[in-house]
Design an enzyme around this catalytic site. Structure first.
Site, mmCIF file in Angstrom:
data_model
loop_
_atom_site.group_PDB
_atom_site.id
_atom_site.type_symbol
_atom_site.label_atom_id
_atom_site.label_comp_id
_atom_site.label_asym_id
_atom_site.label_seq_id
_atom_site.Cartn_x
_atom_site.Cartn_y
_atom_site.Cartn_z
ATOM 1 N N GLY A 1 81.345 28.274 80.605
ATOM 2 C CA GLY A 1 82.422 28.463 80.117
ATOM 3 C C GLY A 1 83.026 26.993 79.469
ATOM 4 O O GLY A 1 82.505 25.853 79.861
ATOM 5 N N GLY B 1 88.879 28.170 82.711
ATOM 6 C CA GLY B 1 88.895 28.527 84.057
ATOM 7 C C GLY B 1 87.755 28.918 84.783
ATOM 8 O O GLY B 1 87.886 29.763 85.711
ATOM 9 N N LYS B 2 86.615 28.237 84.489
ATOM 10 C CA LYS B 2 85.427 28.313 85.294
ATOM 11 C C LYS B 2 85.464 27.981 86.704
ATOM 12 O O LYS B 2 85.171 28.635 87.623
ATOM 13 C CB LYS B 2 84.180 27.530 84.616
ATOM 14 C CG LYS B 2 83.030 27.918 84.994
ATOM 15 C CD LYS B 2 81.993 27.506 84.047
ATOM 16 C CE LYS B 2 82.078 26.034 83.423
ATOM 17 N NZ LYS B 2 81.650 25.059 84.248
ATOM 18 N N ASP C 1 76.767 25.879 88.602
ATOM 19 C CA ASP C 1 78.302 25.489 87.896
ATOM 20 C C ASP C 1 77.998 24.328 87.040
ATOM 21 O O ASP C 1 77.521 23.130 87.342
ATOM 22 C CB ASP C 1 79.078 25.097 88.913
ATOM 23 C CG ASP C 1 80.432 24.572 88.325
ATOM 24 O OD1 ASP C 1 80.956 25.179 87.022
ATOM 25 O OD2 ASP C 1 81.524 24.104 88.931
ATOM 26 N N HIS D 1 80.645 21.188 78.071
ATOM 27 C CA HIS D 1 80.718 20.269 77.096
ATOM 28 C C HIS D 1 79.563 20.181 76.205
ATOM 29 O O HIS D 1 78.755 20.565 76.476
ATOM 30 C CB HIS D 1 81.102 18.895 77.356
ATOM 31 C CG HIS D 1 82.537 18.496 77.661
ATOM 32 N ND1 HIS D 1 83.367 19.515 78.005
ATOM 33 C CD2 HIS D 1 83.280 17.407 77.516
ATOM 34 C CE1 HIS D 1 84.834 18.906 78.324
ATOM 35 N NE2 HIS D 1 84.658 17.768 77.663
ATOM 36 N N ASN E 1 88.587 35.995 80.893
ATOM 37 C CA ASN E 1 89.523 35.610 81.852
ATOM 38 C C ASN E 1 90.709 35.545 81.218
ATOM 39 O O ASN E 1 91.148 35.453 79.996
ATOM 40 C CB ASN E 1 88.766 34.327 82.346
ATOM 41 C CG ASN E 1 89.408 33.624 83.438
ATOM 42 O OD1 ASN E 1 90.072 34.313 84.100
ATOM 43 N ND2 ASN E 1 89.362 32.414 83.664
ATOM 44 N N MET F 1 93.399 37.106 81.701
ATOM 45 C CA MET F 1 94.099 38.555 81.220
ATOM 46 C C MET F 1 95.457 38.668 81.663
ATOM 47 O O MET F 1 96.464 39.226 80.877
ATOM 48 C CB MET F 1 93.274 39.646 82.019
ATOM 49 C CG MET F 1 91.934 39.911 81.387
ATOM 50 S SD MET F 1 91.853 40.347 79.473
ATOM 51 C CE MET F 1 92.706 41.761 79.318
ATOM 52 N N SER G 1 53.067 -9.631 64.615
ATOM 53 C CA SER G 1 52.498 -10.236 63.081
ATOM 54 C C SER G 1 52.394 -11.503 63.305
ATOM 55 O O SER G 1 53.512 -12.423 63.515
ATOM 56 C CB SER G 1 53.553 -9.436 62.194
ATOM 57 O OG SER G 1 52.885 -9.798 60.902
ATOM 58 N N SER H 1 50.015 -2.969 67.053
ATOM 59 C CA SER H 1 50.167 -1.759 68.151
ATOM 60 C C SER H 1 51.041 -2.110 69.011
ATOM 61 O O SER H 1 50.868 -2.365 70.280
ATOM 62 C CB SER H 1 48.792 -1.532 69.003
ATOM 63 O OG SER H 1 48.056 -2.613 69.370
#
Lengths: 301, 633
Positions: B35, B40-41, B114, B118, B169, B171, B474, B546
């Site tokens: 979420g 509201g996780k 959990d 983001h 969630n 509700m 070089s 290299s």
């Protein structure tokens, strides 16, 4: 097709064994930290299962403080012998020389004997991987701890540089001097540990069961007067109480609970009906909510 | 209203033995909650812990104190504080890593991953989802299906999480309105179908008020489905499905306590096995039968997916860590080139062509990643053109391993189709990968055995082949020194060949530029050419800047042991820049030349070069002498 439903304990067991074998396959010189407590007892039992019929191919290391309960010292050698493993005991020589003890030295006691002692012991033997019995459910900051937890060459833990752990794939590669703490029972809870001990008949220190023991009540903790080094305060007289311990550490720092549970099922029953968490009996965590995280960054297990 | 969680308490108090028997037979479910910050996780997880009595009084006291101090619920209990772990995160008010929580009901033990919602933390969500059976996708009822919802759903689907719950969630904040719920479910159904999600279970909840979490809510009489916890308890766990597949066990460790016992230990990735059944060891293909399933409690007659076991075989056949023991009649595919989905997890972007360690099952091999075919926009699932993948990017790319590995497509088996990539220098886990399919079966491509071998070639020339690999900035003097070395060796009748950086770019590598990826490909080709020349018995001298350690190590790995001699031409940047024979440093400083080593592209000095030439103390002639001396003592 054969079907067999695995229980949660069987799945946890399989995961822990897988982790231990992975370490043995990839580490150069692993060691198992053994604290003699119930979590260590389960970890040791799992190691015996993982490598049977060979003995676990690494030694046990007890970072001693000289202040453990006498019953713990009694079980220590016996458990190692039964597993067919070498037991290494390390005591920080400086702490020993300065007589560091929990009565006079407060936090310095934990710092010198345990935090410093552990670093010294790992350096002395050049161990590159150390198994520890920490669980994620013990404390909030541990919920985010990896199974393979990397430490810099000076044993520091940096929460920002820990590696992602996907599937069952653990990346154990490291540079010279770096070390890894591996927590094979990360996903076990306190109840899982007790149920497993019960189911598998694992021997644990008798202090986990209630018995009449000489105790004093001090600063809200019931402390056991385990030997005559315990400096009684004026007016303090040890009283026999029926007590047991939920966790074991240095006896002057470990609070007992009053109990009559002398059998494992009763201990589990009390644990389930109780209303205080496991670490509450330990003086070390009380300072502030984030104290464990600080300790971990400094190198405490 | 009955509460399933608390029914156990009576049993617990009355008959602990019966309780223990019941609880030892619990199953386990791992799930992930996804979420965004405000969905509201943490509150939901805190609620599950609280309602299943996983919070003790002392923790509750600390929680109450914390709620007053830093809580966001106006002094009321802030469940989110229960699960926000590290101090730094608590102060920021967001979780920034994967945390694992535990709770149990009388039917099941649950492990909750959990993870934060983001945008920049795709890495954490992928990590959390990799071990879970089920995902709870949280939606704020006031906001509906958002970009984040789509992203989270795509990620858990990508990782093969088979069970999905859509938890609508808050509700309570929309008056428990059925129409709001129904319209969110309809929106989500359209989206889910578009990305291949077959089914999901929608539940209207309130984490804060506790509706439909552990007990049915009187506020949603129109809802007939299960409560969240009832659903989590009932859903079938995946281990049954894994057991129905053919037997596969990657060998983790060979147990050899004495000469009489040789056991093969591993985690059973799928299927089941009994003593006497025929097995095959891959990739070698050797067959045998299982003799015993050994355990501390005595031999067993069955091992199934999800168990860690030790097998012994009836015949003495070669089998070591990383090989896979499978049911003889249904072997795994074996290949060395794959199409994969990669999730990049490191701050340093992917470098196509670079060799990484690839860990799959119990095996670690060297692998190169090719330029991505495309990157996936995790928000819209659109395919984008990409030359590389950076942190949190997801793309499809081919991967080539340096040897054949047994595998299964990820969609069939996570253990045999999921892998990680590890940077060879930093040792960091840089990517997670999922195999789609093998591009070609390695067993169809044979190495053409030739009758005249490399030893014969070298023998005719009376010399030992070698690669003198000169690396340095070089202008450090590589070409000059290489030229003198070759002349000296020629005088000694040695057969040599000089590969020079500038010259190679006129022909073999004229299609390559100077980006990091092109430089790696440049070195890889030169390495392959040098390898062919050593097969022909030649002493090869190379002069290439290299700049990257991992590519020099890659070339070292191509050669026979001892044949690669790294020569570090050590000239300080100031000195090389002061010489500036070709005027390149001046151009680079003026910004006319991009990706110039030492100026805006790094030079990683060798740490363990066989020879180090300090040009401030030696003339080119003396340096050449030192090198020839080392080669022909």
């Amino acid at each position: 097709m054969t079907q067999k439903t695995l229980t949660h304990l069987q799945r946890l067991e399989a995961e822990s064994i897988h982790i231990m074998r992975e370490v043995v396959a990839e580490a150069e010189n692993p060691v198992m930290l053994y604290s003699i407590g119930k979590d260590s007892a389960v970890m040791l039992h799992l190691a015996r299962k993982a490598f049977y019929p060979a003995p676990p191919p690494f030694p046990l290391l007890h970072v001693d403080t000289t202040w453990k309960f006498r019953d713990m010292y009694a079980l220590r050698g016996k458990a190692a012998e039964q597993a067919g493993m070498e037991l290494l005991v390390y005591q920080n020589p400086e702490a020993l020389a300065r007589g560091i003890n929990p009565f006079d030295h407060g936090p310095l006691h934990t710092d010198m004997w345990k935090t410093e002692g552990l670093k010294q012991a790992l350096d002395l033997h050049n161990f590159d991987v150390a198994f520890g019995g920490a669980r994620r459910d013990e404390e909030k900051s541990r919920a985010k701890e990896r199974v393979f937890s990397f430490r810099s060459a000076n044993h520091r833990w940096d929460p920002k540089t820990q590696r992602p752990e996907l599937w069952r794939l653990y990346n154990a590669r490291k540079a010279k001097g770096e070390s890894v703490r591996v927590f094979p029972i990360s996903n076990w809870t306190e109840l899982d540990i007790w149920q497993y001990i019960h189911l598998e008949g694992i021997e644990i220190v008798p202090l986990y069961f209630a018995a009449p023991r000489p105790t004093v009540e001090r600063d809200g903790l019931i402390l056991m007067v385990d030997d005559d080094r315990f400096p009684l305060r004026e007016g303090e007289v040890p009283q026999m109480r029926s007590v047991r311990f939920r966790t074991l550490g240095c006896y002057p720092l470990t609070g007992a609970v009053e109990s009559t549970a002398t059998e494992l099922p009763q201990v589990i029953q009390e644990m389930l009906l109780t209303t205080t968490s496991e670490r509450q009996g330990r003086a070390i965590d009380r300072d502030q909510a984030a104290s464990m995280e600080k300790k971990k960054q400094e190198g405490y297990f | 209203m009955t509460d399933p969680v608390y029914q156990t308490e009576a049993l617990l108090a009355e008959d602990i033995d019966a309780y223990l028997v019941a609880h030892q037979h619990k199953t386990m479910l791992r799930f992930i909650t996804c979420g965004s910050v405000d969905d509201g996780k943490s509150t939901l997880i805190g609620r599950l812990l609280y309602d299943s009595k996983m919070i003790f009084e002392d923790q509750l006291a600390a929680l109450e104190a914390d709620s007053k101090r830093v809580g966001t619920q106006g002094g009321e209990i802030d469940f989110a504080l229960l699960v926000d772990g590290l101090a730094a995160e608590r102060e920021q008010g967001i979780t920034i890593d994967v945390a694992y929580r535990f709770f149990a009901t009388e039917k099941r033990k649950f492990i909750v991953a959990d993870t934060p919602g983001h945008e920049q933390y795709t890495r954490n969500m992928v990590t959390g989802a990799s071990t879970t059976d089920l995902a709870v996708i949280l939606i704020d009822a006031r906001k509906g299906v958002l970009t984040q919802t789509r992203r989270h759903s795509y990620l858990v689907h990508l990782l093969g999480v088979r069970h999905l719950v859509l938890a609508v969630n808050k509700m309570d904040l929309v008056g428990y309105d059925q129409q709001v719920f129904d319209s969110i479910v309809a929106d989500y159904t359209d989206f889910a179908r578009s990305i291949g999600i077959d089914s999901f279970v929608p539940i209207p909840i309130s984490g804060l008020a506790g509706d439909n979490i552990t007990s049915r809510s009187a506020n949603t009489p129109w809802f007939e489905g299960p409560t969240l916890l009832a659903h989590l308890e009932e859903i079938e766990v995946d281990s049954g499905a894994d057991q129905a597949q053919p037997f596969r066990m990657p060998v983790q460790w060979v147990n050899r306590p004495n000469l009489d016992f040789r056991g093969f230990s591993g985690f059973v990735a799928s299927g089941a096995i009994r003593p006497g059944e025929a097995v095959r060891v891959l990739p070698s293909g050797k067959t045998s039968r299982v003799a015993r399933i050994v355990s501390l409690e005595g031999d067993r007659d069955l091992a199934v997916a999800g168990e860690s076991v030790t097998l012994t075989l009836a015949d003495e056949i070669d089998c070591s860590r990383g090989q896979v023991i499978v049911a003889a009649q249904s072997p795994l595919e074996v290949a060395d080139q794959f199409e994969t989905t990669l999730v990049w997890m490191d701050e340093a972007e992917m470098v196509p062509g670079r060799a990484y360690w690839l860990k799959i099952g119990a095996q670690t091999v060297s692998a190169t990643v090719h330029q991505p075919k495309y990157e996936v926009n995790v928000n819209t699932q659109e395919h984008l053109a990409a030359k590389t993948l950076d942190l949190n990017a997801i793309g499809v790319a081919n991967v080539t391993t340096d040897r054949e590995i047994p595998f299964a497509p990820y969609a069939e088996n996570r253990d045999l189709g999921g892998f990680i990539l590890i940077d060879k220098i930093t040792n960091q886990t840089v990517a997670a990968g999922m195999i789609h399919f093998a591009l070609r079966r390695a067993q169809n491509i044979h190495w053409q055995a030739t009758d005249i071998g490399r030893d014969h070639h070298a023998g005719m020339k009376h010399q030992k082949p070698a690669v003198l690999w000169l690396t340095g900035l070089s202008g450090s003097g590589k070409s000059t020194i290489a030229n003198i070395v070759e002349k000296k060796l020629a005088r000694m009748n040695r057969h040599t060949f000089l590969l020079d950086g500038d010259n190679v770019r006129h022909g073999l590598n004229k299609d390559l530029g100077f980006t990091e990826a092109d430089r790696i490909e440049n070195i890889r080709r030169v390495g392959e050419v040098a390898k062919l020349m050593t097969d022909a018995g030649l002493i090869v001298i190379t002069a290439f800047i290299s700049p990257f350690r991992s590519e020099r190590d890659m070339v070292r790995g191509m050669m026979q042991p001892g044949e690669f001699i790294e020569v570090f031409i050590d000239t300080p940047l100031e000195v090389a820049e002061a010489r500036d024979v070709k005027g390149l440093y001046a151009k680079a400083r003026a910004g006319q030349l991009k990706n110039f080593t030492g100026i805006d592209s790094p030079y990683e000095a060798p740490e363990n070069a066989e020879i180090r030439i300090d040009t401030s103390r030696m003339t080119p002639e003396e340096a050449a002498e030192v090198i020839v001396e080392r080669l022909v003592p």
